[in-house]
Design an enzyme around this catalytic site. Structure first.
Site, PDB file in Angstrom:
ATOM      1  N   ASP A 125     -23.993   6.186  45.706  1.00 31.24           N
ATOM      2  CA  ASP A 125     -24.430   4.786  45.829  1.00 31.24           C
ATOM      3  C   ASP A 125     -24.288   4.067  44.486  1.00 31.24           C
ATOM      4  OD1 ASP A 125     -25.741   2.381  46.172  1.00 31.24           O
ATOM      5  OD2 ASP A 125     -27.603   3.232  46.917  1.00 31.24           O
ATOM      6  N   LYS A 180     -34.148  -6.773  38.743  1.00 33.79           N
ATOM      7  CA  LYS A 180     -34.556  -5.439  39.211  1.00 33.79           C
ATOM      8  C   LYS A 180     -34.433  -4.411  38.079  1.00 33.79           C
ATOM      9  CE  LYS A 180     -33.294  -2.058  42.741  1.00 33.79           C
ATOM     10  NZ  LYS A 180     -32.549  -1.882  44.007  1.00 33.79           N
ATOM     11  N   ASP A 236     -33.816  -3.913  51.928  1.00 31.70           N
ATOM     12  CA  ASP A 236     -33.080  -3.411  50.778  1.00 31.70           C
ATOM     13  C   ASP A 236     -33.194  -4.474  49.697  1.00 31.70           C
ATOM     14  OD1 ASP A 236     -31.228  -2.717  48.864  1.00 31.70           O
ATOM     15  OD2 ASP A 236     -29.473  -2.827  50.172  1.00 31.70           O
ATOM     16  N   GLU A 238     -33.034   4.601  48.183  1.00 39.58           N
ATOM     17  CA  GLU A 238     -31.855   3.951  48.772  1.00 39.58           C
ATOM     18  C   GLU A 238     -30.840   4.938  49.343  1.00 39.58           C
ATOM     19  OE1 GLU A 238     -30.759   1.281  45.597  1.00 39.58           O
ATOM     20  OE2 GLU A 238     -32.537   0.066  45.959  1.00 39.58           O
TER      21      GLU A 238
END
Ligand code: ADP
Ligand code: MG
Length: 581
Positions: free
Chosen positions: A170, A70, A8, A147
């Protein structure tokens, strides 16, 4: 070694896991923790720091560190740290390299294969950038996995005989994803995904810091330019305050001075949970549209959802759970650790590849998160207008998928067509994202209306290939769509980056824990009163002395003394969460 690991690669935290007979297991890093902060730093002697030590360094030397990169994957953004320029792919590769090293220490062998997760709402460019980061780190990327899908896999793994509809919500540090997933007969089918690629806990922390600065008559942007050390310290303090406010009704935030120091008689403000919730309300509103989209696209009503599952650290905020309850009419749960569940799901997927015995029956299907198509022009009355979007693959179509459509030449003897590939949901291309171009050449001169078949193939990694065939000649042209601004990373560029990153050395793994402790002590030192500073300084001297004498027993006892003092003066954010669970 044939082991495949699941990674992850988060905005804030990353984690790595593997598959065992009893299910997925996290692999601890050199500090013994399951989470590695996605922060990269370069210390005074030019060595790379990744994780907690870099996160500490970031407070005192923000110019030597990069974080939240990211958010910039697949763009031309670069970070200058310690005078050297880094792309988001390179920074991500350093995080991956550190996780790879943790797995290698754990397995005592080389690891070269990985499943890496990305937000479901990551576009084509961001996915390719993630694959490039994997390659730079020396990992063959078996699959780019969404994810929320990974989280669903982790939840579905133990319950393969159940029939359920799950909504995965999420909200991490940087991105927001929501997916609707059906579980039946050992199959896990993602029905729809939506989200926002810039929405998460980082925004809450920055909003809080902005409000604190405002109360002191300052603006965030100006302060960031004029007093970066003040802002880096304040961000750290605000993150801690935000986490405390998930459990407490109010908290105190101290205001650092221009140099980032906390003076004994410095200013401080009290912030209540209610205030914090009010300040971030407008950001939280943005979760609603993606949730509605997902329900619409999956053609389910909220009553048909059996479970709402929370993933990501930011869902620990009571206000987030409340919003979700209101939106979906039922309370959500997070039975598996919301920080770890994505890596666990990636490990199950890795197990599927390795044909691990405990998962051989599980089938997973996913969807394309965006509509993909090309620009066309339209004849409207006597006028021909360009700029219209012709969808070829609609959003939330199950992948892999291959679809085609026909375009035609507009003028007599036209021999080329420029195909412009876009993603997005708007009727006009100007509101969608240009992914790339493909020039179709060699159309035989003839009357207008010569046909070209355009085929879009979207693979299991969520990567798009476009192929054009001139019908008259059957000649094919194809391209894997790459980042239009810079043309994506070519294999040569990836190789070069690999060499550049290899040249950057890290400290020996066995020193990590001690180095981290000293970094943390340095940061905490500036936050203490002068009496406590003196005491801490003595503890640090003792520890450094023991280290330089390489006296194992003295190192151990000095470390314990230092660590327990730090834990008392500076409750660790990550520990706060663990106490909670
Ligand atoms: P990512 O997947 O983006 O790396 P995570 O799922 O690890 O992110 O979540 C990190 C975010 O969650 C950070 O912004 C962090 O501040 C926030 N967070 C973690 N714990 C809490 C908490 N108890 N209360 C509020 N926010 C939290
Ligand atoms: Mg995450």
């Amino acid at each position: 070694m044939n082991q495949i690991i699941g990674i992850d690669l988060g905005t804030t935290n990353s984690a790595v896991a593997y598959m065992t007979d009893d299910g997925p297991q996290l692999i601890p890093n050199a500090l013994g923790s399951n989470l590695t902060p996605s922060v990269v730093g370069i210390d005074e002697d030019g060595r790379v720091l990744v994780g907690s030590a870099a996160r500490e360094l970031r407070v005192l030397h923000p110019d030597r560190c990069a974080s939240v990169f990211k958010r910039y994957m697949g763009t031309d953004w670069t970070a200058k740290i310690a005078g050297k320029e880094f792309t988001p792919e390179e920074l991500s590769s350093l995080v991956l390299r550190s996780l790879k090293a943790d797995a290698e220490a754990f397995f005592k062998g080389e690891i070269t294969r990985a499943v890496i997760t990305v937000p479901a709402y990551f576009n084509d460019q961001q996915r390719k950038a993630t694959m490039a980061a994997g390659k730079i780190a020396g990992l063959y990327v078996e699959r780019i996995l969404n994810e929320p899908t990974a989280a669903a896999i982790a939840y579905g793994f133990h319950r393969q005989d159940e029939e359920k509809s799950l909504l995965i919500f999420d909200l991490g540090g940087g991105t927001f994803d929501v997916s609707l997933v059906d579980l039946f007969d050992g199959t896990l089918e993602v029905k729809a995904s939506s989200g926002e690629s810039i929405l998460g806990g980082e925004d809450f922390t920055r909003t809080l810091a902005g409000r604190v600065l405002e109360r002191h008559g300052l603006s965030f942007e100006k302060a960031e330019m004029s007093s970066p050390l003040m802002v880096s310290r304040l961000l750290r303090l605000c993150e801690g305050a935000k986490v405390r406010l998930s459990r407490e009704e109010s908290t105190i935030i101290r205001m650092p001075n221009k140099n980032g120091d906390l003076e004994e008689d410095g200013k401080q403000i009290t912030v209540t949970r209610r205030e914090m919730e009010e300040w971030i309300g407008h950001i939280l509103n943005r979760i609603e549209l993606p949730v509605r989209r997902v329900l619409n696209d999956a053609k389910v009503t909220k009553d048909e959802i059996d479970e709402v599952i929370l993933v990501g650290g930011a869902t620990r905020m009571p206000v987030v759970a409340d919003r979700v309850t209101k939106l979906l009419g039922k309370p959500p749960h997070c039975r598996l650790n919301p920080d770890e569940v994505v890596a666990m799901g990636a490990a199950v997927q890795a197990g599927l590849f390795a044909k691990h015995q405990s998962v051989d029956e599980m089938v997973v299907t996913d969807v394309a998160p965006f509509t993909l198509g090309i620009e066309i022009s339209k004849q409207l009355g006597s006028e021909r207008r360009s700029g219209y979007f012709m969808p070829i693959i609609s959003r939330n179509t199950t992948i892999p998928i291959s679809r085609s459509d026909i375009v035609t030449t507009l003028a007599p003897n036209q021999t080329t067509i420029m195909l412009k590939v876009y993603q997005g949901e708007s009727r006009k291309v100007e509101d969608n994202l240009l992914l790339g171009k493909l020039e179709v050449k060699g159309i035989p001169p003839a009357a207008a209306g010569q046909e070209v078949e355009v085929r879009f193939t979207y693979d299991l990694n969520g990567v798009l290939e476009v192929e054009a065939t001139v019908i008259a000649t059957k000649k094919k042209m194809s391209t894997v769509i790459t980042r239009h601004a810079k043309g994506g990373m070519t294999p040569q560029e990836i190789q070069q980056a690999q060499k550049d990153m290899e040249r950057l050395k890290a400290h020996p793994r066995e020193d990590s824990a001690n180095r981290f402790l000293l970094r943390r002590a340095e940061r905490v030192y500036q936050e203490l009163s002068s009496d406590d500073r003196q005491f801490l300084s003595r503890l640090m001297d003792g520890f450094e002395e023991a280290l330089s004498m390489q006296d194992a027993i003295a190192i151990e006892s000095n470390r314990e003394a230092l660590e327990s003092f730090l834990d008392r003066m500076d409750p660790n954010i990550d520990d706060l969460n663990q106490e909670n669970e």
